[in-house]
Each structure stands twice: as C-alpha cells, then as structure tokens.
Write a protein that holds these residues in place. Structure first.
Motif, PDB file in Angstrom:
ATOM      1  N   PRO A  11       0.839  -1.200   0.000  1.00 16.68           N
ATOM      2  CA  PRO A  11       0.000   0.000   0.000  1.00 16.68           C
ATOM      3  C   PRO A  11       0.878   1.257   0.000  1.00 16.68           C
ATOM      4  O   PRO A  11       2.011   1.248   0.479  1.00 16.68           O
ATOM      5  CB  PRO A  11      -0.774  -0.124   1.317  1.00 16.68           C
ATOM      6  CG  PRO A  11       0.170  -0.866   2.227  1.00 16.68           C
ATOM      7  CD  PRO A  11       1.014  -1.767   1.346  1.00 16.68           C
ATOM      8  N   TRP A  12       0.351   2.334  -0.549  1.00 19.59           N
ATOM      9  CA  TRP A  12       1.071   3.609  -0.535  1.00 19.59           C
ATOM     10  C   TRP A  12       0.870   4.263   0.832  1.00 19.59           C
ATOM     11  O   TRP A  12      -0.235   4.657   1.196  1.00 19.59           O
ATOM     12  CB  TRP A  12       0.547   4.507  -1.643  1.00 19.59           C
ATOM     13  CG  TRP A  12       1.259   5.824  -1.771  1.00 19.59           C
ATOM     14  CD1 TRP A  12       0.762   7.060  -1.456  1.00 19.59           C
ATOM     15  CD2 TRP A  12       2.577   6.040  -2.289  1.00 19.59           C
ATOM     16  NE1 TRP A  12       1.679   8.027  -1.734  1.00 19.59           N
ATOM     17  CE2 TRP A  12       2.818   7.433  -2.254  1.00 19.59           C
ATOM     18  CE3 TRP A  12       3.575   5.194  -2.778  1.00 19.59           C
ATOM     19  CZ2 TRP A  12       4.011   7.998  -2.681  1.00 19.59           C
ATOM     20  CZ3 TRP A  12       4.771   5.752  -3.209  1.00 19.59           C
ATOM     21  CH2 TRP A  12       4.983   7.134  -3.152  1.00 19.59           C
ATOM     22  N   ALA A  13       1.940   4.354   1.595  1.00 19.65           N
ATOM     23  CA  ALA A  13       1.877   4.926   2.936  1.00 19.65           C
ATOM     24  C   ALA A  13       3.196   5.591   3.256  1.00 19.65           C
ATOM     25  O   ALA A  13       4.270   5.096   2.872  1.00 19.65           O
ATOM     26  CB  ALA A  13       1.567   3.848   3.981  1.00 19.65           C
ATOM     27  N   ASP A  14       3.122   6.709   3.949  1.00 19.04           N
ATOM     28  CA  ASP A  14       4.307   7.502   4.258  1.00 19.04           C
ATOM     29  C   ASP A  14       5.375   6.685   4.977  1.00 19.04           C
ATOM     30  O   ASP A  14       6.573   6.771   4.651  1.00 19.04           O
ATOM     31  CB  ASP A  14       3.880   8.709   5.107  1.00 19.04           C
ATOM     32  CG  ASP A  14       5.042   9.627   5.436  1.00 19.04           C
ATOM     33  OD1 ASP A  14       6.066   9.568   4.727  1.00 19.04           O
ATOM     34  OD2 ASP A  14       4.929  10.406   6.389  1.00 19.04           O
ATOM     35  N   ASN A  15       4.954   5.880   5.971  1.00 17.57           N
ATOM     36  CA  ASN A  15       5.947   5.120   6.752  1.00 17.57           C
ATOM     37  C   ASN A  15       6.471   3.894   6.016  1.00 17.57           C
ATOM     38  O   ASN A  15       7.271   3.140   6.566  1.00 17.57           O
ATOM     39  CB  ASN A  15       5.373   4.712   8.105  1.00 17.57           C
ATOM     40  CG  ASN A  15       4.152   3.819   7.986  1.00 17.57           C
ATOM     41  OD1 ASN A  15       3.779   3.422   6.878  1.00 17.57           O
ATOM     42  ND2 ASN A  15       3.526   3.513   9.113  1.00 17.57           N
ATOM     43  N   ASN A  16       6.032   3.676   4.766  1.00 19.68           N
ATOM     44  CA  ASN A  16       6.517   2.544   3.982  1.00 19.68           C
ATOM     45  C   ASN A  16       7.454   2.979   2.848  1.00 19.68           C
ATOM     46  O   ASN A  16       7.892   2.151   2.060  1.00 19.68           O
ATOM     47  CB  ASN A  16       5.321   1.775   3.392  1.00 19.68           C
ATOM     48  CG  ASN A  16       5.712   0.430   2.798  1.00 19.68           C
ATOM     49  OD1 ASN A  16       6.593  -0.262   3.319  1.00 19.68           O
ATOM     50  ND2 ASN A  16       5.101   0.079   1.683  1.00 19.68           N
ATOM     51  N   VAL A  17       7.759   4.290   2.807  1.00 17.31           N
ATOM     52  CA  VAL A  17       8.592   4.820   1.721  1.00 17.31           C
ATOM     53  C   VAL A  17       9.724   5.652   2.314  1.00 17.31           C
ATOM     54  O   VAL A  17       9.472   6.590   3.089  1.00 17.31           O
ATOM     55  CB  VAL A  17       7.765   5.685   0.751  1.00 17.31           C
ATOM     56  CG1 VAL A  17       8.660   6.220  -0.369  1.00 17.31           C
ATOM     57  CG2 VAL A  17       6.604   4.893   0.168  1.00 17.31           C
ATOM     58  N   ASP A  18      10.955   5.321   1.963  1.00 22.34           N
ATOM     59  CA  ASP A  18      12.125   6.130   2.315  1.00 22.34           C
ATOM     60  C   ASP A  18      12.664   6.786   1.049  1.00 22.34           C
ATOM     61  O   ASP A  18      12.580   6.208  -0.052  1.00 22.34           O
ATOM     62  CB  ASP A  18      13.224   5.269   2.942  1.00 22.34           C
ATOM     63  CG  ASP A  18      12.869   4.821   4.349  1.00 22.34           C
ATOM     64  OD1 ASP A  18      12.101   5.544   5.032  1.00 22.34           O
ATOM     65  OD2 ASP A  18      13.355   3.748   4.772  1.00 22.34           O
ATOM     66  N   VAL A  19      13.238   7.991   1.197  1.00 19.71           N
ATOM     67  CA  VAL A  19      13.809   8.699   0.050  1.00 19.71           C
ATOM     68  C   VAL A  19      15.285   8.976   0.303  1.00 19.71           C
ATOM     69  O   VAL A  19      15.714   9.153   1.451  1.00 19.71           O
ATOM     70  CB  VAL A  19      13.048  10.011  -0.219  1.00 19.71           C
ATOM     71  CG1 VAL A  19      11.658   9.724  -0.743  1.00 19.71           C
ATOM     72  CG2 VAL A  19      12.986  10.890   1.021  1.00 19.71           C
ATOM     73  N   PHE A  20      16.083   9.029  -0.795  1.00 16.86           N
ATOM     74  CA  PHE A  20      17.532   9.165  -0.688  1.00 16.86           C
ATOM     75  C   PHE A  20      18.060  10.126  -1.759  1.00 16.86           C
ATOM     76  O   PHE A  20      17.423  10.329  -2.795  1.00 16.86           O
ATOM     77  CB  PHE A  20      18.211   7.795  -0.859  1.00 16.86           C
ATOM     78  CG  PHE A  20      17.765   6.767   0.147  1.00 16.86           C
ATOM     79  CD1 PHE A  20      18.417   6.628   1.358  1.00 16.86           C
ATOM     80  CD2 PHE A  20      16.680   5.943  -0.126  1.00 16.86           C
ATOM     81  CE1 PHE A  20      18.008   5.679   2.274  1.00 16.86           C
ATOM     82  CE2 PHE A  20      16.272   4.995   0.781  1.00 16.86           C
ATOM     83  CZ  PHE A  20      16.937   4.857   1.998  1.00 16.86           C
TER      84      PHE A  20
END
Length: 397
Positions: free
Chosen positions: A370-379
């Motif tokens: 699912p698309w969720a903030d706590n499931n996506v990290d950015v670099f």
C-alpha cells in the motif's frame, strides 16, 4: 498420652486443665494437713499446760472435749514421755507438710497458673516434647512454604513487569511511527515523491517486499515532462534477476514492461507534464498482460514470461533501474518527475475497479504494497511532499 485426640494445641489445653485439677486436690490436702497441725499444736499446748500441772500431781486423761473422740490415744503417765512423744509427732507432721508444700510449689505457681515442666511425670514430658517438636516442624515447614511463595511471587512480578514494559515500549514505538508518518500530511497516503533531476543517486525505496506472486496489478500516478523518455518509475530486482519487474521509458524507446527480463511494449506516452494514472496487470497463466492509462485499457497481450512466478524477497526501487539488487543505477535511465499512489495487489483487478481508482471515485490501497508515508524512504535529495493527486489532476484538466 492415651485418650488424647485432636490437634496438639487441644491436647495441651486438656493437659493443663488436668494439671490444674491435680494442683487443686493437692492444695486441698495441704489445707487439711494444716488444719490437723493446728489442732495438734493446740493440744500440744494443752499438754504442756497439763505437764506443768502434773508437776503438782494433777494428771488427767486428755481428750478433745467431754464425751468426744480421743484424738491422741492414751498418753503415758510420765510427763516427760508425753512431751517427747508430742514433740516427735508434731515434727513428723511438719516434715510432711513441708514436703507437700515443696511438691506443690514445683507444680503450681500462683501467678498465671503456669505449670512447671520439671514436676511433670516422665510420660507427660515425653508427650509434650513430641507435641512441641511437631509444632516446631510444622512452623518451619510453613515458613519454608511462605519463603517459596514469596520467591515465586517475586519472579512472577518481575516477569509480569518485563512483559508490561515490553508491551508499553512497543506501543510507544508504534505511536511514534504513526505520529511521524502522519505529521507531514493530512493522511498517510496524501504525499508524492519528487525526483527533479536525472541522476544516479535520487531515488525512493519501498520498505516492504513482495511474496511469491502468480499474478499482480500495479497502479500509480505519474507526472513527468522529461525528454527523451521519462526514465524508470519503478524496478523490482531479486537475486539472480535484476529485471524481475521493471517499467521503463528511456531514450527514444516506447514505455516497456519487463518481467523476468522479457519485454512488452505499452501503447501510450505520458511525458506531457500532467498527472496520469497508469495500471498494468499480469498473470503467469499464458503470460497475459493489460495496460491502462487514466482508467482506459489501451493495450493487452500474452506470452510475457508465461508460467514464471514472481520471486519473493527482492527490493523495490522508485525512480531508478537496478543493474544489481538494490544498486548500480544508471543516470540515463533515472525517472525525472513526481510519483504517487504506488500500490500493488496480488491479483488482476477488474476493469471497473481500475476505472474507479483512476476517476478518484474509490480509495483502494494495495493489499501487498500500500502507498503509505511510513513505507517509503527517500535518498539522495529526493523529497516527499504533500499531495492529493485527484485535486491536482483537476487542475491539469
């Protein structure tokens, strides 16, 4: 002692009562003896008086009272013999009285009616010793049991405290995650990943991974005006296969879907700088696939990696194409633009479901990813920004 029943305390109480009765009997005997001594003392006084009178020749037969019983018997006519005999009798009675008083003193103490242990018969002493020993043994056992219970209670309390602290720590962690996940956006899924430059170091990473899949649906919102080609919106790599699932448009090539390094070309282009909803479906059965743009099916086909299950436990990267698992990115293949609502299901969605998602008439998060903030990290300078894609799509129209 024969005849004793019940608990040791009850037997001791019965013993004390019996001893008290014995003491009372002995006290009564002592009283009788004292009364006899008083009588003898009075008669001895009278005898002494008669003896004095006898010196003057006046002897009579001694009796308690006229016509009464002769308590002393016939006394010798010799006054000296009478005095000696009475003295011996009185001394004998005094000795008996002292013996009785000494024995009574060993048995009873007037204060509190306490029983002297040394004056008790031997069999009673043995019985009391046994009872006291039993009571001491029971007391020690009870103390040991209480100590064991105390130790068990302490251990159980420590374990319960540890469990409680662990549960509280986990709860606090979860609350912190939720606070962190929802602090920047109205809702955990109201955000986008912005990748504004074509580099090999800007990217996003999905924390969750895929299980083994025999079919899937992948949908996302994309916005890009990069040229030539928008690059790679996402790639999924596993050990032994860097191109397990890839969506890519690079150079002057059309958008391509790669599964297990097999390729299907999709019949549309999205590099107009507007938000578009893209969905692709696939099943291992005959390798059948479909491609949707803004809810409309524009392409389909088969023989795309037929009968090949998607391997599990790989790495999902947003914005870069992986040449090795999780790395070795190529800047020429990087996605330039914005991406949101990346969702994966473990089945082929119905056409009406895809239409409803694209028209913003239903909210249907992926059951696998699912698309969720706590499931996506950015670099690398990629950012997460607030976004409601349906509102921005209306602006684009």
């Amino acid at each position: 002692m024969p005849g004793f029943t019940g608990y040791p305390e009850e037997e001791l109480r019965v013993t004390v009562i019996q001893l008290r009765e014995t003491v009372l009997q002995q006290k009564e005997t002592i009283g009788n003896q004292k009364e006899t001594i008083r009588e003898l003392t009075a008669k001895l006084t009278r005898c002494e008086s008669l003896a004095e009178d006898g010196k003057h020749g006046s002897w009579k037969k001694l009796s308690g009272k006229p016509g009464g019983k002769d308590t002393m018997g016939d006394l010798p006519r010799d006054p000296g013999q009478v005095i000696d005999q009475l003295s011996r009798t009185m001394q004998t009675l005094k000795d008996r009285l002292e013996n009785l008083e000494v024995r009574a003193g060993h048995v009873v103490k007037t204060a509190g009616s306490n029983v002297s242990y040394s004056a008790l018969p031997s069999d009673l002493r043995e019985m009391l010793q046994r009872r006291l020993g039993d009571l001491e043994h029971q007391l020690l056992n009870k103390v040991a049991e209480l100590e064991d219970e105390k130790s068990l209670l302490h251990n159980e309390s420590a374990a319960h405290r540890h469990r409680t602290e662990s549960a509280l720590s986990a709860l606090l962690e979860r609350v912190s995650e939720l606070e962190k996940g929802s602090s920047a956006f109205k809702s955990p899924d109201d955000f986008k990943v912005s990748l504004p430059l074509r580099t090999n170091y800007l990217y996003g990473k999905i924390k969750k991974t895929l299980p083994e899949l025999f079919s899937f649906t992948i949908c996302m919102w994309l916005k890009s005006s990069a040229s030539p080609g928008i690059g790679t919106p996402f790639s999924y790599a596993v050990q032994g296969q860097a191109n397990e699932i890839v969506l890519i448009e690079w150079g002057n090539h059309p958008i391509e879907l790669l599964i297990n390094d097999k390729v299907a070309q999709l019949p549309f282009s999205i590099g107009d700088g507007k938000w578009h909803h893209v969905c692709i479906t696939w099943t291992t059965r005959d390798g059948m696939w479909e491609a949707y743009l803004d809810g409309i099916k524009l392409g389909s086909g088969e023989n795309l990696a037929p009968w090949h299950p998607i391997k599990p436990n790989g790495i999902l990267i947003l914005g870069q194409e992986q040449d090795t698992v999780g790395g070795r990115f190529d800047a020429t293949q990087a996605f330039v633009g914005e991406l949101s609502q990346f969702n994966i299901w473990d089945r082929v969605l119905k056409s009406e479901d895809i239409v409803n998602i694209a028209n913003c008439s239903t909210n249907m998060p992926g059951n696998i990813i699912p698309w969720a903030d706590n499931n996506v990290d950015v670099f690398g300078g990629a950012t997460k920004l607030p976004l409601e894609p349906c509102e921005e799509r209306l602006i684009d129209l």
